[in-house]
Design a protein around this motif. Structure first.
Motif, mmCIF file in Angstrom:
data_model
loop_
_atom_site.group_PDB
_atom_site.id
_atom_site.type_symbol
_atom_site.label_atom_id
_atom_site.label_comp_id
_atom_site.label_asym_id
_atom_site.label_seq_id
_atom_site.Cartn_x
_atom_site.Cartn_y
_atom_site.Cartn_z
ATOM 1 N N ARG A 1 0.618 -10.240 13.141
ATOM 2 C CA ARG A 1 -0.651 -10.126 13.891
ATOM 3 C C ARG A 1 -1.812 -10.751 13.111
ATOM 4 O O ARG A 1 -2.767 -11.229 13.697
ATOM 5 N N PRO B 1 5.596 -2.601 10.931
ATOM 6 C CA PRO B 1 6.248 -3.768 11.538
ATOM 7 C C PRO B 1 5.273 -4.569 12.397
ATOM 8 O O PRO B 1 4.524 -4.009 13.187
ATOM 9 N N ILE C 1 9.162 -4.405 2.884
ATOM 10 C CA ILE C 1 9.784 -3.093 3.098
ATOM 11 C C ILE C 1 9.399 -2.628 4.495
ATOM 12 O O ILE C 1 8.224 -2.691 4.872
ATOM 13 N N LYS C 2 10.389 -2.198 5.234
ATOM 14 C CA LYS C 2 10.129 -1.554 6.532
ATOM 15 C C LYS C 2 10.944 -0.257 6.552
ATOM 16 O O LYS C 2 11.844 -0.072 5.726
ATOM 17 N N ASN D 1 -10.763 -9.472 3.408
ATOM 18 C CA ASN D 1 -10.486 -9.144 4.807
ATOM 19 C C ASN D 1 -9.571 -10.231 5.383
ATOM 20 O O ASN D 1 -10.006 -11.335 5.686
ATOM 21 N N HIS E 1 0.836 -1.199 0.000
ATOM 22 C CA HIS E 1 0.000 0.000 0.000
ATOM 23 C C HIS E 1 0.874 1.255 0.000
ATOM 24 O O HIS E 1 2.085 1.176 0.156
ATOM 25 N N SER F 1 5.853 2.893 -1.474
ATOM 26 C CA SER F 1 7.089 2.108 -1.614
ATOM 27 C C SER F 1 6.828 0.716 -2.212
ATOM 28 O O SER F 1 7.419 0.350 -3.231
#
Ligand code: COA
Length: 419
Positions: free
Chosen positions: A103, A98, A123-124, A72, A14, A17
């Motif tokens: 989760r 992150p 990507i972080k 979802n 999203h 990047s």
């Protein structure tokens, strides 16, 4: 055939990047399946909206050549479908905050178990360490990667650049990591995890400034304007204004019309090899032999005088005339092009670097096509998908759902409002 034909990409990205990375994969021929939250989608769809009701340019310009499925991923039916997608795809790309994927119940360990051949790319903002849990946007990365502290003028604040080196720059790095991992998979049969941190990517693009940081230990940076101006260096790489970064003195100089046009400027480089030609072109032939002007080291403390004289000449010409006059002499110059000028450049349309795309909600718009040209893998830029436009197609054609099972999935609400 296209270079990445047959490769399926589960695009869980999203904002900017991640989407720039998967867009490239799409342009190289991969089937990119963008997973979006039902009824909401990628937040950029509705950011900086210019045509009411239509997907924004922010979204459309970053999501060409993709299909969209609403899903979802926190719902039990959604998780089942996501698991099937992981089984079917070769690559999963994500740039959530992150821990978000963990989760949802999809850690790298789980994903590997579901499909050991999958390449998972993330990507972080930061790599492992004290900032690993931070959310990061473009300008934070530019600041943390060393770009902002080395951009701007010595007497002004740090500056961010308009080039999206944190977002699109990291997308490019990740894309290279993905195709490299796919190449290795050809030999090992195994997927692997590919990570690119925005701070690292910006630093990679700013590496010449780390070069200068270490040179500072040995003495002043003689090619920086501040050396010629007699201004002492501090203990870190300074901001160098518009100095050329490569050791060849260069500046941005005014051209004819600069009083009215904010972009009537040229970049002008006085490379050693063409110094004599510069002297002739600007009408200072005596500088070719004048003491203190002959060699590049001689000229270092006179760069302000030299460029002021060159500017006196460039101000009598338009930025395009400067280019026409200097190019035959191999003098490296470049006009400062405005976005308006670029968006009307027929040469860029001819090469596919700029493309006109037609969109059902917003009509025709201009986008940047694939800047990487492959001679044996052509690119047709197709419009970005509407939210959930391909939900049913992906459920049936990619995942093989049909009959009651398909009806149950659609009525579960996990895949949005299926058209
Ligand atoms: N179904 C259900 N939930 C979904 C979903 C889907 N299809 N897609 C996303 N979500 C959820 C996520 O799981 C997350 O939930 P959680 O917080 O309960 O774990 C939530 O949506 C928000 O995701 P997040 O990534 O935190 O979005 P954000 O808008 O809060 O943050 C960024 C945006 C860009 C700051 C953040 O994603 C980030 O730091 N990304 C990594 C660095 C990066 O790429 N930055 C540049 C972006 S251009």
């Amino acid at each position: 055939m296209k270079a990445l034909e047959g490769i399926k990409v589960l695009d869980f990205t999203h904002v900017q990047s991640g989407p720039t990375c998967t867009q490239l994969l799409g342009w190289f021929g991969a089937d990119v399946i963008k997973v979006e939250r039902p009824g909401v989608g990628d937040a950029t769809r509705k950011q900086l909206v210019d045509v009411p009701g239509a997907d924004s340019l922010y979204f459309t310009m970053l999501n060409h050549n993709k299909r969209s499925i609403e899903l979802n991923s926190k719902d039990s039916v959604g998780k089942k479908i996501l698991t099937r997608l992981i089984q079917e795809c070769d690559v999963l790309v994500e740039n959530f905050a992150p821990g978000a994927l963990d989760r949802m119940g999809f850690s790298w360990e789980n994903i590997q178990e579901i499909n050991p051949r999958i390449v998972m790319a993330s990507i972080k903002g930061f790599g492992p360490g004290k900032y690993q849990d931070c959310k990061v946007y473009e300008n934070v990365a530019q600041c943390a990667g060393g770009s902002a502290s080395t951009t701007g003028f010595r007497d002004g604040p740090p500056l961010v650049t308009g080039a999206q080196i944190g977002d699109s720059g990291t997308g490019l790095h990740l894309c290279l990591g993905i195709v490299t991992a796919l190449f290795q998979r050809e030999k090992t049969g195994r997927g692997q995890k590919v990570s690119a941190a925005m701070q690292d990517s910006v630093l990679n693009l700013t590496r010449v400034k780390l070069r200068d940081q270490q040179r500072l230990d040995k003495g002043p940076l003689t090619e920086y304007s501040q050396f010629g101006e007699g201004v002492e260096f501090g203990d870190s790489t300074p901001r160098a204004g518009n100095d050329s970064g490569g050791g060849q003195p260069g500046r941005i100089l005014k051209c004819k019309g600069w009083e009215q046009d904010p972009n009537a400027y040229t970049y002008f480089i006085i490379q050693a090899a063409i110094w004599k030609k510069v002297c002739d072109v600007i009408g200072e032939p005596e500088w070719k032999t004048k003491e203190g002007f002959v060699s590049p080291p001689d000229r270092l403390d006179k760069l302000n005088e030299v460029f002021a004289r060159i500017e006196k000449w460039t101000m009598t010409k338009t930025k395009f005339e400067v280019m026409e006059i200097c190019n035959p002499h191999d003098i490296p110059v470049g006009p400062i092009l405005s976005m308006k000028e670029i968006s009307e450049d027929e040469g860029l349309f001819a090469t596919g670097t700029l493309v006109k795309v037609s969109h059902p909600e917003r009509g025709e718009y201009i986008s940047v096509g694939n800047p990487i040209k492959l001679s044996d893998s052509s690119v047709e830029v197709t419009r970005s998908p509407l939210l959930g436009e391909h939900t049913k197609e992906i459920l049936t054609e990619v995942l093989g759902y049909s009959g009651d099972e398909l009806t149950d999935i659609i009525s579960s609400g996990a895949v949005g409002d299926v058209k």
